[in-house]
Every structure is written in structure tokens, then in C-alpha cells.
Write a protein that holds these residues in place. Structure first.
Motif, PDB file in Angstrom:
ATOM      1  N   VAL A  11       1.352  -1.108  -0.129  1.00  0.00           N
ATOM      2  CA  VAL A  11       0.305  -0.608  -0.119  1.00  0.00           C
ATOM      3  C   VAL A  11       0.821   1.059  -0.052  1.00  0.00           C
ATOM      4  O   VAL A  11       0.393   2.095  -0.823  1.00  0.00           O
ATOM      5  N   THR A  12       1.902   1.266   0.972  1.00  0.00           N
ATOM      6  CA  THR A  12       2.599   2.153   0.440  1.00  0.00           C
ATOM      7  C   THR A  12       3.997   2.008  -0.364  1.00  0.00           C
ATOM      8  O   THR A  12       4.009   3.610  -1.328  1.00  0.00           O
ATOM      9  N   ALA A  13       3.835   2.087  -1.057  1.00  0.00           N
ATOM     10  CA  ALA A  13       4.895   2.055  -2.268  1.00  0.00           C
ATOM     11  C   ALA A  13       3.941   2.509  -3.391  1.00  0.00           C
ATOM     12  O   ALA A  13       4.426   2.796  -4.229  1.00  0.00           O
ATOM     13  N   ALA A  14       2.235   1.678  -3.556  1.00  0.00           N
ATOM     14  CA  ALA A  14       1.561   2.238  -4.570  1.00  0.00           C
ATOM     15  C   ALA A  14       1.390   4.212  -3.919  1.00  0.00           C
ATOM     16  O   ALA A  14       1.204   4.782  -5.087  1.00  0.00           O
ATOM     17  N   VAL A  15       1.037   4.108  -2.744  1.00  0.00           N
ATOM     18  CA  VAL A  15       0.796   5.616  -2.671  1.00  0.00           C
ATOM     19  C   VAL A  15       2.244   6.721  -2.969  1.00  0.00           C
ATOM     20  O   VAL A  15       2.005   7.793  -3.375  1.00  0.00           O
ATOM     21  N   VAL A  16       3.268   5.646  -2.403  1.00  0.00           N
ATOM     22  CA  VAL A  16       4.660   6.803  -2.748  1.00  0.00           C
ATOM     23  C   VAL A  16       5.009   6.914  -4.108  1.00  0.00           C
ATOM     24  O   VAL A  16       5.470   8.053  -4.580  1.00  0.00           O
ATOM     25  N   GLY A  17       4.436   5.288  -4.941  1.00  0.00           N
ATOM     26  CA  GLY A  17       5.044   5.456  -6.415  1.00  0.00           C
ATOM     27  C   GLY A  17       4.117   6.911  -7.510  1.00  0.00           C
ATOM     28  O   GLY A  17       4.036   7.857  -8.035  1.00  0.00           O
ATOM     29  N   PHE A  18       2.182   6.587  -6.438  1.00  0.00           N
ATOM     30  CA  PHE A  18       1.253   7.162  -7.046  1.00  0.00           C
ATOM     31  C   PHE A  18       2.067   9.062  -7.439  1.00  0.00           C
ATOM     32  O   PHE A  18       1.884   9.673  -8.508  1.00  0.00           O
ATOM     33  N   SER A  19       2.320   9.253  -5.967  1.00  0.00           N
ATOM     34  CA  SER A  19       2.970  10.742  -5.465  1.00  0.00           C
ATOM     35  C   SER A  19       3.753  11.334  -6.372  1.00  0.00           C
ATOM     36  O   SER A  19       3.854  12.249  -6.784  1.00  0.00           O
ATOM     37  N   ILE A  20       4.954  10.159  -6.680  1.00  0.00           N
ATOM     38  CA  ILE A  20       5.876  10.938  -7.127  1.00  0.00           C
ATOM     39  C   ILE A  20       5.541  10.941  -8.885  1.00  0.00           C
ATOM     40  O   ILE A  20       6.142  11.681  -9.350  1.00  0.00           O
ATOM     41  N   VAL A  25       4.791  14.983 -13.310  1.00  0.00           N
ATOM     42  CA  VAL A  25       4.516  15.386 -14.205  1.00  0.00           C
ATOM     43  C   VAL A  25       3.683  16.622 -14.750  1.00  0.00           C
ATOM     44  O   VAL A  25       4.324  17.110 -14.807  1.00  0.00           O
ATOM     45  N   VAL A  26       3.542  17.081 -12.929  1.00  0.00           N
ATOM     46  CA  VAL A  26       3.016  18.469 -12.516  1.00  0.00           C
ATOM     47  C   VAL A  26       4.079  19.479 -12.092  1.00  0.00           C
ATOM     48  O   VAL A  26       4.163  20.317 -13.313  1.00  0.00           O
ATOM     49  N   ASN A  27       5.820  19.150 -11.840  1.00  0.00           N
ATOM     50  CA  ASN A  27       6.193  20.290 -11.158  1.00  0.00           C
ATOM     51  C   ASN A  27       7.020  20.252 -12.602  1.00  0.00           C
ATOM     52  O   ASN A  27       7.340  21.535 -12.492  1.00  0.00           O
ATOM     53  N   PRO A  28       7.310  19.895 -13.876  1.00  0.00           N
ATOM     54  CA  PRO A  28       8.297  20.314 -14.879  1.00  0.00           C
ATOM     55  C   PRO A  28       7.625  21.317 -15.610  1.00  0.00           C
ATOM     56  O   PRO A  28       7.389  22.687 -16.398  1.00  0.00           O
ATOM     57  N   LEU A  29       5.576  21.028 -15.884  1.00  0.00           N
ATOM     58  CA  LEU A  29       5.074  22.374 -15.726  1.00  0.00           C
ATOM     59  C   LEU A  29       4.938  23.289 -15.496  1.00  0.00           C
ATOM     60  O   LEU A  29       5.046  24.268 -16.328  1.00  0.00           O
ATOM     61  N   PHE A  30       5.583  23.624 -14.587  1.00  0.00           N
ATOM     62  CA  PHE A  30       5.732  24.560 -13.963  1.00  0.00           C
ATOM     63  C   PHE A  30       7.355  24.931 -13.787  1.00  0.00           C
ATOM     64  O   PHE A  30       7.771  26.399 -13.382  1.00  0.00           O
ATOM     65  N   GLY A  31       7.935  24.424 -14.274  1.00  0.00           N
ATOM     66  CA  GLY A  31       9.478  25.018 -13.902  1.00  0.00           C
ATOM     67  C   GLY A  31       9.677  24.473 -13.148  1.00  0.00           C
ATOM     68  O   GLY A  31      11.432  25.523 -12.682  1.00  0.00           O
ATOM     69  N   ARG A  32       9.524  23.771 -12.253  1.00  0.00           N
ATOM     70  CA  ARG A  32      10.325  22.735 -11.275  1.00  0.00           C
ATOM     71  C   ARG A  32      11.363  21.834 -11.637  1.00  0.00           C
ATOM     72  O   ARG A  32      10.698  21.089 -10.789  1.00  0.00           O
ATOM     73  N   TRP A  36      13.854  17.918  -8.309  1.00  0.00           N
ATOM     74  CA  TRP A  36      14.161  15.988  -7.821  1.00  0.00           C
ATOM     75  C   TRP A  36      15.632  16.239  -7.174  1.00  0.00           C
ATOM     76  O   TRP A  36      15.643  15.052  -6.387  1.00  0.00           O
ATOM     77  N   ASP A  37      16.161  17.061  -6.965  1.00  0.00           N
ATOM     78  CA  ASP A  37      17.547  17.476  -6.462  1.00  0.00           C
ATOM     79  C   ASP A  37      16.076  17.060  -4.530  1.00  0.00           C
ATOM     80  O   ASP A  37      17.775  15.966  -3.955  1.00  0.00           O
ATOM     81  N   TRP A  38      15.679  17.798  -4.075  1.00  0.00           N
ATOM     82  CA  TRP A  38      15.755  17.005  -2.511  1.00  0.00           C
ATOM     83  C   TRP A  38      14.193  15.897  -2.452  1.00  0.00           C
ATOM     84  O   TRP A  38      14.720  15.084  -1.820  1.00  0.00           O
ATOM     85  N   MET A  39      14.176  15.636  -3.106  1.00  0.00           N
ATOM     86  CA  MET A  39      13.502  14.355  -4.003  1.00  0.00           C
ATOM     87  C   MET A  39      13.732  13.301  -3.576  1.00  0.00           C
ATOM     88  O   MET A  39      13.322  12.320  -2.798  1.00  0.00           O
ATOM     89  N   VAL A  40      15.579  12.747  -3.980  1.00  0.00           N
ATOM     90  CA  VAL A  40      15.929  12.444  -4.381  1.00  0.00           C
ATOM     91  C   VAL A  40      16.680  11.607  -2.211  1.00  0.00           C
ATOM     92  O   VAL A  40      16.177  10.311  -2.232  1.00  0.00           O
TER      93      VAL A  40
END
Length: 59
Positions: A11-20, A25-32, A36-40
Motif C-alpha cells: 500500500v505504501t509503495a503504491a501511494v508513494v509511487g503515485f505521488s512521485i 508530471v506536474v512540476n515540469p509544467l511549472f518549471g521546477r 528532483w534534487d531534494w526528492m532523492v
């Protein structure tokens, strides 16, 4: 009745995977791209916290 670790991890892998996925998809739309540097470091930490929260039924 307690959930097994396998179910909690799934369940956790599914939630985290979906969030990532949404974030990828969304962050590049805003130019961010720097996101990914801090998401690592943040993603694995959130994954472990989510596993513990599900296992202890905090969520």
C-alpha cells in the motif's frame, strides 16, 4: 486484526509511487526541475514513515 508487513509495504509503495508520478508530471509544467534534487532524499524517508504509520494504524 493486524495487517502484514507485506500488505503495508504494498500500500505504501503504491501511494508513494503515485505521488512521485504526479509530481514528475506536474512540476515540469511549472518549471521546477530542481525539485528532483531534494526528492532523492525525501522520497525514501517518506516511504519509511508511511510504512511505519500504516503498520501502527496511524493512517
Amino acid at each position: 486484526m493486524q495487517r502484514s508487513w507485506l500488505v503495508s509495504l504494498g500500500v505504501t509503495a503504491a501511494v508513494v509511487g503515485f505521488s512521485i508520478g504526479v509530481s514528475a508530471v506536474v512540476n515540469p509544467l511549472f518549471g521546477r526541475y530542481v525539485h528532483w534534487d531534494w526528492m532523492v532524499g525525501l522520497a525514501p524517508t517518506l516511504y519509511v514513515i508511511s510504512v511505519i504509520a500504516l503498520r501502527r494504524r496511524w493512517v
